[in-house]
Design a protein around this motif. Structure first.
Motif, PDB file in Angstrom:
ATOM      1  N   ALA A 253      -1.355  54.001 103.004  1.00 21.63           N
ATOM      2  CA  ALA A 253      -1.111  52.806 102.738  1.00 21.63           C
ATOM      3  C   ALA A 253      -0.896  51.588 101.329  1.00 21.63           C
ATOM      4  O   ALA A 253      -0.387  51.099 100.886  1.00 21.63           O
ATOM      5  N   TRP A 254      -1.750  51.794 101.646  1.00 23.82           N
ATOM      6  CA  TRP A 254      -3.152  51.221 100.054  1.00 23.82           C
ATOM      7  C   TRP A 254      -2.538  51.317  99.435  1.00 23.82           C
ATOM      8  O   TRP A 254      -3.003  50.994  97.768  1.00 23.82           O
ATOM      9  N   ARG A 255      -2.410  52.857  98.493  1.00 20.82           N
ATOM     10  CA  ARG A 255      -2.142  53.267  97.739  1.00 20.82           C
ATOM     11  C   ARG A 255      -3.550  53.398  96.642  1.00 20.82           C
ATOM     12  O   ARG A 255      -3.786  53.403  95.662  1.00 20.82           O
ATOM     13  N   LEU A 256      -4.346  54.353  98.053  1.00 23.47           N
ATOM     14  CA  LEU A 256      -5.840  53.975  97.295  1.00 23.47           C
ATOM     15  C   LEU A 256      -6.774  55.329  97.377  1.00 23.47           C
ATOM     16  O   LEU A 256      -7.975  55.066  97.683  1.00 23.47           O
ATOM     17  N   GLU A 257      -5.933  56.661  97.907  1.00 25.39           N
ATOM     18  CA  GLU A 257      -6.335  57.802  98.457  1.00 25.39           C
ATOM     19  C   GLU A 257      -6.874  58.346  97.229  1.00 25.39           C
ATOM     20  O   GLU A 257      -8.438  59.056  97.593  1.00 25.39           O
ATOM     21  N   ARG A 258      -7.278  58.118  96.048  1.00 22.88           N
ATOM     22  CA  ARG A 258      -7.200  58.897  94.927  1.00 22.88           C
ATOM     23  C   ARG A 258      -9.700  58.003  94.459  1.00 22.88           C
ATOM     24  O   ARG A 258     -10.025  58.346  94.696  1.00 22.88           O
ATOM     25  N   ALA A 259      -8.631  57.031  94.765  1.00 17.91           N
ATOM     26  CA  ALA A 259      -9.772  55.547  94.975  1.00 17.91           C
ATOM     27  C   ALA A 259     -11.295  56.496  96.214  1.00 17.91           C
ATOM     28  O   ALA A 259     -12.279  56.484  96.236  1.00 17.91           O
ATOM     29  N   LEU A 260     -10.387  56.291  97.226  1.00 21.22           N
ATOM     30  CA  LEU A 260     -10.939  56.762  98.413  1.00 21.22           C
ATOM     31  C   LEU A 260     -12.257  58.094  98.050  1.00 21.22           C
ATOM     32  O   LEU A 260     -13.173  57.916  98.356  1.00 21.22           O
ATOM     33  N   HIS A 261     -11.456  59.018  97.899  1.00 19.76           N
ATOM     34  CA  HIS A 261     -11.779  60.518  97.644  1.00 19.76           C
ATOM     35  C   HIS A 261     -12.871  60.016  97.020  1.00 19.76           C
ATOM     36  O   HIS A 261     -13.781  60.635  96.524  1.00 19.76           O
TER      37      HIS A 261
END
Length: 323
Positions: A253-261
């Motif tokens: 939802a926050w469009r942070l999937e790449r940062a989280l990964h």
């Protein structure tokens, strides 16, 4: 075999360091680097009290111990002063981020985690009101442009306070509203002070790391390690397992999937004990994206020492933060 710089980092940043000799550790390289990375207080405590010296040279122990003593005093002064300031504030919601939130929830002693500044998050409509309140308590706006994307930066000459708003971007007001709704009270600082929920705290750390292009003190990775582990050394608000499904949904939802990964991958490389918890929490990215992030960010950021700025790093930051 002599411990490497990475080995020394792992041992001295642990809350339960393995016993053994560090006589052959690369102290000349480690000490200055550890001080710059915010790791010296915890390293000193481990050397003096958990590993009784570990055969470290006296000069190294003395330098680290001086930083530890200063960190304890500095943290107490800053946090007590902030508490006295915030005690009277009513009718607002101020979220505390970063070191001021983590020092007493992730670390067994408040002196282990240096608090260089106090990061606050408020709703955009509260930025001016909160800044005005701080000004009444001798915190004055700094003349220079606020750093790190803050709306305001104020200081009493000792403690900088950064005031953030819209950290998820102007288009994700609904998601930010939910962050405030889930926040947990920090009663010791008064009725208006809160800290983010665990999964939100993880994502906000990843967001900060990504926005800084992973050019930030390694203390941030120790913070993230303890959030991932569920703060096992404590018994507080962050001492529970991560809800992986919730974390992944919020990252999407926050469009942070790449940062989280990326951030979780770095933590798993630095701290192998987190690998089993990190693996299910990695967002499902395309193989090409994973390989790009591994090569450009994860591997360089996992090597002790300053990570070099990469060509196109601003574009990479936008890729990581969904902007």
């Amino acid at each position: 075999m002599a411990p490497s710089l990475l080995d020394t980092f792992r041992i001295l940043s642990s809350f339960d360091p393995p016993r053994g000799s560090l006589r052959e550790a690369p102290w000349e390289a480690y000490v200055d680097w550890a001080i710059a990375q915010g790791l010296a207080p915890l390293a000193s405590y481990n050397l003096e009290y958990r590993l009784p010296g570990a055969n470290a040279p006296e000069w190294a122990r003395d330098r680290l111990l001086s930083i530890y003593s200063g960190s304890v005093n500095e943290n107490v002064m800053k946090l007590v002063n902030f508490k006295q300031c915030m005690d009277e504030l009513e009718g607002r919601q101020v979220l505390i981020l970063g070191g001021a939130s983590f020092a007493d929830t992730l670390y067994p002693h408040v002196g282990f985690r240096p608090v260089l500044e106090i990061q606050t998050l408020v709703r955009r409509m509260d930025v001016e009101g909160f800044s005005g309140y701080l000004a009444q308590h001798d915190f004055r706006p700094e003349p220079q442009e606020p750093l790190h994307g803050a709306q305001k930066m104020l200081s009493d000459g000792r403690t900088p306070i950064y005031v953030y708003a819209d950290v998820l971007g102007a288009s994700r007001q609904a998601e930010l509203k939910e962050v405030f709704a889930r926040a947990r009270p920090m009663k010791m600082y008064g009725p208006s002070v809160f800290r983010p929920d665990l999964e939100d705290a993880v994502l906000l750390v990843c967001l900060e790391q990504a926005r800084e292009g992973y050019q930030l003190p390694w203390l941030s990775f120790v913070d993230l390690r303890e959030l991932v582990l569920g703060a096992p050394a404590m018994g507080g608000v962050y001492s529970r397992p991560l809800d992986v499904a919730v974390l992944l949904e919020r990252a999407r939802a926050w469009r942070l999937e790449r940062a989280l990964h990326t951030s979780l991958s770095i933590v798993a490389r630095l701290f192998p004990e987190t690998a089993s918890l990190v693996q299910p929490a990695l967002p499902p990215l395309r193989r090409a994206t994973r390989e790009l992030l591994e090569r450009l960010v994860v591997l360089p950021a996992s090597e002790p020492g300053k990570m070099r700025h990469l060509r196109g790093s601003e574009r990479l930051r936008r890729l990581l933060t969904g902007q």
